[in-house]
Write a protein that holds these residues in place. Structure first.
Motif, PDB file in Angstrom:
ATOM      1  N   LEU A   1     -13.784   6.632  36.929  1.00  0.00           N
ATOM      2  CA  LEU A   1     -14.407   7.472  35.917  1.00  0.00           C
ATOM      3  C   LEU A   1     -14.403   8.933  36.339  1.00  0.00           C
ATOM      4  O   LEU A   1     -14.463   9.245  37.528  1.00  0.00           O
ATOM      5  CB  LEU A   1     -15.860   7.023  35.703  1.00  0.00           C
ATOM      6  N   ASP A   2     -14.341   9.802  35.371  1.00  0.00           N
ATOM      7  CA  ASP A   2     -14.414  11.223  35.649  1.00  0.00           C
ATOM      8  C   ASP A   2     -15.889  11.604  35.778  1.00  0.00           C
ATOM      9  O   ASP A   2     -16.541  12.008  34.803  1.00  0.00           O
ATOM     10  CB  ASP A   2     -13.736  12.004  34.511  1.00  0.00           C
ATOM     11  N   GLU A   3     -16.406  11.477  37.009  1.00  0.00           N
ATOM     12  CA  GLU A   3     -17.825  11.736  37.229  1.00  0.00           C
ATOM     13  C   GLU A   3     -18.115  13.228  37.257  1.00  0.00           C
ATOM     14  O   GLU A   3     -19.223  13.663  36.930  1.00  0.00           O
ATOM     15  CB  GLU A   3     -18.291  11.055  38.525  1.00  0.00           C
ATOM     16  N   VAL A   4     -17.111  14.014  37.622  1.00  0.00           N
ATOM     17  CA  VAL A   4     -17.294  15.468  37.643  1.00  0.00           C
ATOM     18  C   VAL A   4     -17.550  15.963  36.229  1.00  0.00           C
ATOM     19  O   VAL A   4     -18.446  16.750  35.961  1.00  0.00           O
ATOM     20  CB  VAL A   4     -16.035  16.143  38.237  1.00  0.00           C
ATOM     21  N   ARG A   5     -16.729  15.473  35.296  1.00  0.00           N
ATOM     22  CA  ARG A   5     -16.899  15.846  33.897  1.00  0.00           C
ATOM     23  C   ARG A   5     -18.279  15.440  33.382  1.00  0.00           C
ATOM     24  O   ARG A   5     -18.942  16.192  32.666  1.00  0.00           O
ATOM     25  CB  ARG A   5     -15.813  15.186  33.073  1.00  0.00           C
ATOM     26  N   ALA A   6     -18.731  14.223  33.769  1.00  0.00           N
ATOM     27  CA  ALA A   6     -20.022  13.719  33.304  1.00  0.00           C
ATOM     28  C   ALA A   6     -21.165  14.627  33.742  1.00  0.00           C
ATOM     29  O   ALA A   6     -22.134  14.809  33.004  1.00  0.00           O
ATOM     30  CB  ALA A   6     -20.261  12.307  33.822  1.00  0.00           C
ATOM     31  N   ALA A   7     -21.034  15.215  34.943  1.00  0.00           N
ATOM     32  CA  ALA A   7     -22.104  16.069  35.457  1.00  0.00           C
ATOM     33  C   ALA A   7     -21.979  17.491  34.925  1.00  0.00           C
ATOM     34  O   ALA A   7     -22.972  18.181  34.704  1.00  0.00           O
ATOM     35  CB  ALA A   7     -22.075  16.069  36.978  1.00  0.00           C
ATOM     36  N   ARG A   8     -20.743  17.938  34.729  1.00  0.00           N
ATOM     37  CA  ARG A   8     -20.540  19.326  34.307  1.00  0.00           C
ATOM     38  C   ARG A   8     -20.800  19.505  32.821  1.00  0.00           C
ATOM     39  O   ARG A   8     -21.312  20.519  32.384  1.00  0.00           O
ATOM     40  CB  ARG A   8     -19.108  19.752  34.647  1.00  0.00           C
ATOM     41  N   TYR A   9     -20.399  18.510  32.036  1.00  0.00           N
ATOM     42  CA  TYR A   9     -20.609  18.578  30.583  1.00  0.00           C
ATOM     43  C   TYR A   9     -21.416  17.358  30.167  1.00  0.00           C
ATOM     44  O   TYR A   9     -20.875  16.441  29.548  1.00  0.00           O
ATOM     45  CB  TYR A   9     -19.256  18.588  29.845  1.00  0.00           C
ATOM     46  N   PRO A  10     -22.711  17.351  30.479  1.00  0.00           N
ATOM     47  CA  PRO A  10     -23.488  16.124  30.255  1.00  0.00           C
ATOM     48  C   PRO A  10     -23.582  15.741  28.784  1.00  0.00           C
ATOM     49  O   PRO A  10     -23.933  16.568  27.947  1.00  0.00           O
ATOM     50  CB  PRO A  10     -24.870  16.457  30.810  1.00  0.00           C
TER      51      PRO A  10
ATOM     52  N   ARG B   1     -32.025  19.617  33.724  1.00  0.00           N
ATOM     53  CA  ARG B   1     -31.747  19.392  35.140  1.00  0.00           C
ATOM     54  C   ARG B   1     -33.002  19.248  35.996  1.00  0.00           C
ATOM     55  O   ARG B   1     -32.919  19.040  37.195  1.00  0.00           O
ATOM     56  CB  ARG B   1     -30.842  20.512  35.680  1.00  0.00           C
ATOM     57  N   LYS B   2     -34.157  19.352  35.335  1.00  0.00           N
ATOM     58  CA  LYS B   2     -35.416  19.182  36.084  1.00  0.00           C
ATOM     59  C   LYS B   2     -36.005  17.804  35.860  1.00  0.00           C
ATOM     60  O   LYS B   2     -37.009  17.437  36.467  1.00  0.00           O
ATOM     61  CB  LYS B   2     -36.443  20.211  35.595  1.00  0.00           C
ATOM     62  N   ILE B   3     -35.385  17.024  34.955  1.00  0.00           N
ATOM     63  CA  ILE B   3     -35.997  15.733  34.614  1.00  0.00           C
ATOM     64  C   ILE B   3     -35.858  14.777  35.801  1.00  0.00           C
ATOM     65  O   ILE B   3     -34.847  14.765  36.485  1.00  0.00           O
ATOM     66  CB  ILE B   3     -35.350  15.153  33.324  1.00  0.00           C
ATOM     67  N   PRO B   4     -36.926  14.018  36.119  1.00  0.00           N
ATOM     68  CA  PRO B   4     -36.818  13.053  37.206  1.00  0.00           C
ATOM     69  C   PRO B   4     -36.136  11.773  36.728  1.00  0.00           C
ATOM     70  O   PRO B   4     -35.953  11.571  35.532  1.00  0.00           O
ATOM     71  CB  PRO B   4     -38.277  12.765  37.560  1.00  0.00           C
ATOM     72  N   GLY B   5     -35.800  10.919  37.669  1.00  0.00           N
ATOM     73  CA  GLY B   5     -35.308   9.587  37.323  1.00  0.00           C
ATOM     74  C   GLY B   5     -33.822   9.567  37.026  1.00  0.00           C
ATOM     75  O   GLY B   5     -33.122  10.574  37.032  1.00  0.00           O
ATOM     76  N   ARG B   6     -33.349   8.358  36.729  1.00  0.00           N
ATOM     77  CA  ARG B   6     -31.920   8.173  36.469  1.00  0.00           C
ATOM     78  C   ARG B   6     -31.569   8.610  35.050  1.00  0.00           C
ATOM     79  O   ARG B   6     -32.388   8.536  34.138  1.00  0.00           O
ATOM     80  CB  ARG B   6     -31.554   6.700  36.638  1.00  0.00           C
ATOM     81  N   VAL B   7     -30.343   9.061  34.904  1.00  0.00           N
ATOM     82  CA  VAL B   7     -29.845   9.486  33.603  1.00  0.00           C
ATOM     83  C   VAL B   7     -28.415   8.967  33.465  1.00  0.00           C
ATOM     84  O   VAL B   7     -27.611   9.111  34.389  1.00  0.00           O
ATOM     85  CB  VAL B   7     -29.854  11.031  33.519  1.00  0.00           C
ATOM     86  N   VAL B   8     -28.100   8.373  32.325  1.00  0.00           N
ATOM     87  CA  VAL B   8     -26.747   7.865  32.086  1.00  0.00           C
ATOM     88  C   VAL B   8     -26.013   8.835  31.181  1.00  0.00           C
ATOM     89  O   VAL B   8     -26.577   9.318  30.194  1.00  0.00           O
ATOM     90  CB  VAL B   8     -26.787   6.475  31.416  1.00  0.00           C
ATOM     91  N   GLY B   9     -24.771   9.139  31.519  1.00  0.00           N
ATOM     92  CA  GLY B   9     -23.985  10.045  30.695  1.00  0.00           C
ATOM     93  C   GLY B   9     -22.685   9.401  30.259  1.00  0.00           C
ATOM     94  O   GLY B   9     -22.232   8.399  30.823  1.00  0.00           O
ATOM     95  N   GLN B  10     -22.064   9.989  29.244  1.00  0.00           N
ATOM     96  CA  GLN B  10     -20.794   9.493  28.734  1.00  0.00           C
ATOM     97  C   GLN B  10     -19.655  10.295  29.359  1.00  0.00           C
ATOM     98  O   GLN B  10     -19.773  11.509  29.551  1.00  0.00           O
ATOM     99  CB  GLN B  10     -20.772   9.654  27.208  1.00  0.00           C
ATOM    100  N   THR B  11     -18.577   9.623  29.673  1.00  0.00           N
ATOM    101  CA  THR B  11     -17.392  10.307  30.172  1.00  0.00           C
ATOM    102  C   THR B  11     -16.166   9.480  29.783  1.00  0.00           C
ATOM    103  O   THR B  11     -16.245   8.651  28.884  1.00  0.00           O
ATOM    104  CB  THR B  11     -17.484  10.522  31.693  1.00  0.00           C
ATOM    105  N   VAL B  12     -15.031   9.765  30.457  1.00  0.00           N
ATOM    106  CA  VAL B  12     -13.849   8.943  30.246  1.00  0.00           C
ATOM    107  C   VAL B  12     -13.362   8.433  31.597  1.00  0.00           C
ATOM    108  O   VAL B  12     -13.684   9.015  32.636  1.00  0.00           O
ATOM    109  CB  VAL B  12     -12.700   9.726  29.566  1.00  0.00           C
TER     110      VAL B  12
END
Lengths: 486, 447
Positions: A469-478, B288-299
């Motif tokens: 997975l592109d984890e860098v992208r996930a963190a940079r563009y949440p 970026r100040k929120i505590p805890g885990r956060v799930v994000g979308q990517t490819v």
């Protein structure tokens, strides 16, 4: 099986319904007669509209993309991914346990209170502590409670200078994080080459500003620190207290107890040592145990027994107060209690013996292919430092990702920080020789691939539903929620 | 001998040979003798499943649950309808025996479910970013307070006395040892005293915490609270009932900065106090100040949509003592439960739960105050709970109600001594007209 790739919001269709409530049988009043307009929302809510079949298929297909202990081996060091017994699940879902409001009259909840009381006694006995509170929700929460207890103890003695906690550089991240949340400053000490507390380093930082030392034994390299009694003596002589991180308790049940090693405060992880399931990230439970002198500081309420009646005692003027609403993750406590009943004294001891045997076996088989920084008898886990010949372009991450192709969840990687390219393996006692041998074969195979075909590993995994997975992208563009694209 | 320990005596011998020792005991020779336990653990002997079940039955037999009792008790934990579908999905072992999704390739089930949960919480609250859950509503509130202190660099938190007493106790423990000043502002006529609030909020205040509906069940008018808070550049923290969000002005519309709350009502059993889940949402600005885990979308490398734990640089395993919180395990399975609940009930279902709870609570209120012995304590709009004053103490009334297998209300006087003989009653959509009439009849019959 066709791959399923929809978000629930993408299959939502207006008018679909997955629920049915009985019609309201009281006379209905217009809402605006009960609540003024300006307190009501101007907008209609947005939630999906799907049928029950949609919900079932959606989550069933999602679950098919998950790996769990029931699917396979999780050699995760420090996590103790042992089997989650099913009778625990049955007991935890009994309506006479689940359908209870925490504020019910005590005479209607004697069964639940008795369970909590007996569980806290059993846990105290396993750890060698004098009393246990079941209130903390997780290991880190137990750490926080324990550290606040240490602070309260010193302050109650009029000692406000003790603002620092000593944490080894091998410690789990929650240790310094919890110390910070408890309002302490951290003093980090270096471990020696065995991952043990360097006694000279320790002596050099002990003074009247030290509130305590946080430690786990066996340490995060899976090695038992033989100097533990000396360590706790030194800290006590300097006026500090000693805190035990119970994450590694699975190594020593029935063999040794933190209470007998000189520890004053302990937390346990019920979702590790005591078989309660990890749930994909919780709920856990992190009971905190203390020696006699610290009992007054435990969170309230404490479950007590008076002539065959169980009661919740809030009358503890020196208590640190509450760190969570109500009494603890009761549903998790039922599971741990059931587990301890099933295993008994001999079972818990056997579990630790087999956990240690399994770990040493795997170490004996892998040390010829992977770098073993310390070749000594380990306890329930051990740490490798990458490949035997040293890592070239193939990193520990690549090895972990390639293991996914072989059908395994990788071990813990890059922890503890004191070993470069760390791979921490903890089989637990519930794994068989055959499972471990198959995993060892996979690890050996990967070590050969690393030599013969490093490119293969760098692009692994190949056989999973999604690949790197592109984890860098996930963190940079949440992108942290679904937004409907018009 | 033990079904959960796979290896046989023969297997043990094979392993000992590979290691190069004779007995398992040799593997414990590094434990000094003066530390070794020289006796058996003094706990129960091991038991078979049949014996365990028998033992547990005697325990649960000593309880009285909602199987026997009709529940009119609320005060932060609620007897709401739990759709039967939930148990079938959350007891899938791929969900409950899974580890934290640090290896996303084999955890897309958990990760997507949490992503959907985060979306649902954002949609309900009207805020931009939600985390994957905290231990419960009370600790979520405490973490929200710490978040406000860290972001504003101020040291005072104001909390209304109409916030749940347990939440305030937890707030006190969390703030005391971090040298954060916690000030409680009085209630007046059942709501936050905005006159006193105005005097207290100044440029030293990081955040103001108000609960809505508040502990008395009353819907607070947030307009003035919001203005006072933001005029002083403090953060507005709201603790809310998620069911009420089906109809009330959302925290987003109210311009709250941080929203927290107890998610137990969303499909989780009352379970004698836990496990529950604390939900938390905030603005993009505070992400970026929120505590805890956060799930994000990517490819992934093939361009496929995928989900992953992100912004991990806030968390303990990366930042250690500089982390935004010490939280590691959260309440993932309870968050999954909440997501399934919100999806199953859906837009219409959640509204119906809110409406029925409200209608039935108002019906109960009207019927009870028709009886001369009981008087309303406050004159404010309420959602699904209300306070009435009896001619006897709450505990006397509740004891009598228990004789009719009714779980009575919460004793308000215990935490608010000025409100004598005050009882907080709750009515959810599960209560029927005849159950409410039985409550009224029983209350009438109390001498």
């Amino acid at each position: 099986m066709k791959e399923y790739n929809k978000l629930i919001f993408e299959i939502s269709k207006e008018g679909r319904q997955a629920y049915k409530l009985p019609p309201c049988d009281v006379e209905s009043t217009d809402i605006r007669e009960m609540i003024p307009q300006h307190l009501l929302s101007n907008k209609d809510i947005t939630l999906p509209e799907v049928s029950e079949v949609d919900v079932i298929r959606h989550f069933t297909l999602l679950s098919n993309k998950n790996y769990g202990v029931d699917t396979g081996f999780y050699p995760l060091g420090s996590c103790t991914m042992k089997y989650n017994p099913k009778i625990n699940e049955d007991m935890a879902s009994i309506p006479s346990f689940t359908g209870i409001h925490p504020y019910q009259n005590e005479k209607t909840v004697q069964g639940s209170l008795q369970l909590m009381y007996e569980l806290s006694e059993k846990l105290a006995e396993v750890c060698g502590m004098d009393q246990v509170s079941l209130q903390p929700s997780a290991g880190a929460h137990g750490e926080l409670a324990g550290l606040i207890i240490i602070k309260a103890f010193h302050e109650n003695a009029g000692d406000f200078k003790r603002k620092k906690i000593i944490v080894p550089d091998s410690a789990h991240g929650t240790n310094p994080a919890s110390a910070n949340v408890a309002g302490f400053d951290i003093v980090e000490i270096k471990s020696d080459e065995k991952g043990n507390v360097d006694l000279d380093s320790l002596k050099s930082v002990l003074n009247e500003e030290i509130a305590g030392l946080m430690l786990t034994n066996p340490n995060t390299l899976g090695l038992f620190d033989e100097n533990i009694k000396e360590i706790s003596k030194l800290v006590h002589e300097a006026g500090g207290l000693v805190y035990y991180d119970g994450a590694n308790l699975n190594a020593i049940m029935g063999m040794a107890r933190p209470g007998d090693m000189g520890f004053d405060v302990v937390h346990m992880n019920l979702h590790k040592t005591f078989s309660t399931p990890h749930g994909g990230g919780g709920p856990g439970s992190g009971p905190v145990g203390v020696k006699k002198e610290l009992i007054p500081y435990l969170p309230v309420p404490i479950v007590e027994k008076k002539e065959e009646k169980y009661t919740l005692n809030y009358d503890k003027p020196l208590s640190i107060g509450k760190i969570k609403s109500f009494y603890g993750n009761f549903g998790v406590l039922v599971r741990a209690y059931t587990y301890i009943l099933s295993m008994g004294a001999e079972g818990l001891k056997k579990a630790s013996e087999m956990a240690v045997l399994n770990a040493n076996y795997m170490k004996s088989k892998l040390k010829d292919y992977y770098y073993l920084p310390i070749d000594k008898v380990c306890k329930h886990e051990f740490v490798l430092g990458g490949l035997e010949q040293g890592l070239s372009e193939v990193t520990t991450l690549d090895i972990a990702k390639r293991l996914l192709d072989y059908g395994y969840h990788p071990p813990t990687i890059y922890f503890p920080l004191i070993v470069d390219n760390a791979i921490m393996i903890e089989p637990t006692e519930t794994e068989s020789l055959e499972t471990m041998d198959a995993f060892i074969e996979a690890m050996i195979s990967i070590s050969k691939e690393a030599k013969e075909n490093p490119e293969l590993l760098k692009k692994a995994p190949y056989n999973t539903v999604v690949r790197r997975l592109d984890e860098v992208r996930a963190a940079r563009y949440p992108v942290l929620k679904y937004t409907k694209t018009i | 001998m033990f079904p959960y320990i796979s290896n046989t005596f023969e297997d043990e011998k094979v392993m000992l040979k590979s290691i190069g020792v004779e007995t398992v005991q040799e593997l414990f020779s590094d434990i000094p003798n003066d530390v070794k336990l020289d006796r058996e653990l003094n706990i129960n002997p091991s038991m078979s499943e049949l014996e365990v079940q028998k033992h547990m039955k005697t325990l649960w037999g000593k309880n009285k649950s909602t199987e026997e009792l009709v529940c009119f008790l609320g005060a932060g934990v609620y007897d709401h309808y739990i759709p039967s579908i939930i148990k079938h999905l959350t007891s899938r072992s791929e969900f409950y025996t899974a580890y934290t999704p640090y290896q996303p390739e084999i955890s897309q089930g958990t990760l997507q479910a949490i992503f959907e949960y985060q979306t649902l919480i954002c949609d309900l609250t009207g805020l931009d970013v939600a985390n994957a859950s905290m231990y419960d509503g009370a600790t979520a509130c405490a973490e929200g307070a710490i978040m406000a202190v860290e972001s504003t660099k101020r040291k005072t938190i104001i909390v209304s006395k109409t916030v749940h007493p347990e939440i305030r106790k937890v707030l006190y423990t969390y703030t005391k040892f971090k040298n954060i000043e916690l000030i409680e502002v009085d209630e007046k006529d059942g709501v936050t005293d905005t006159t006193k609030l105005k005097e207290l909020v100044d440029s030293g205040v990081a955040g103001v915490i108000v609960q809505n509906p508040n502990f008395f069940g009353i819907i607070e008018d947030m307009g003035l609270v919001e203005k006072i808070t933001h005029d002083n550049k403090a953060l507005l923290i709201m603790s809310v009932d998620p069911i009420s969000l089906a109809i009330l002005k959302t925290p987003g519309e109210i311009k709250a900065d941080i929203v927290v709350g107890e998610g137990q009502s969303l499909g989780n059993h009352m379970n004698f106090g836990g496990p529950y889940l604390g939900f938390m949402a905030t603005t993009t600005k505070l992400m970026r100040k929120i505590p805890g885990r956060v799930v994000g979308q990517t490819v992934d490398v093939d361009g496929k949509r995928a989900f992953v734990l992100t912004l991990q640089a806030r968390e303990q395993h990366i930042r250690r003592e500089k982390a935004t919180s010490n939280i590691c395990s959260n309440q993932a399975l309870n968050a999954l439960t909440a997501a399934i609940y919100l999806i199953t009930m859906g837009k219409q279902g959640l509204k119906e739960v809110a409406h029925q709870s409200m209608q039935k609570a108002h019906y109960a209120f009207d019927e009870i105050i028709k009886l001369e012995k009981y008087k309303p304590v406050f004159d404010k709009p309420f959602f699904k709970e209300f306070v009435i004053q009896g001619h006897e103490s709450a505990s006397v009334i509740n004891d009598k109600l228990l004789e009719s297998n009714i779980l009575g209300g919460y004793d308000i006087e215990k935490n608010y001594p000025d409100h004598k003989n005050a009882l907080l009653l709750c009515v959810t959509e599960k209560r029927t007209k005849s159950e409410i009439n039985a409550l009224t009849a029983a209350m009438e019959g109390i001498k």
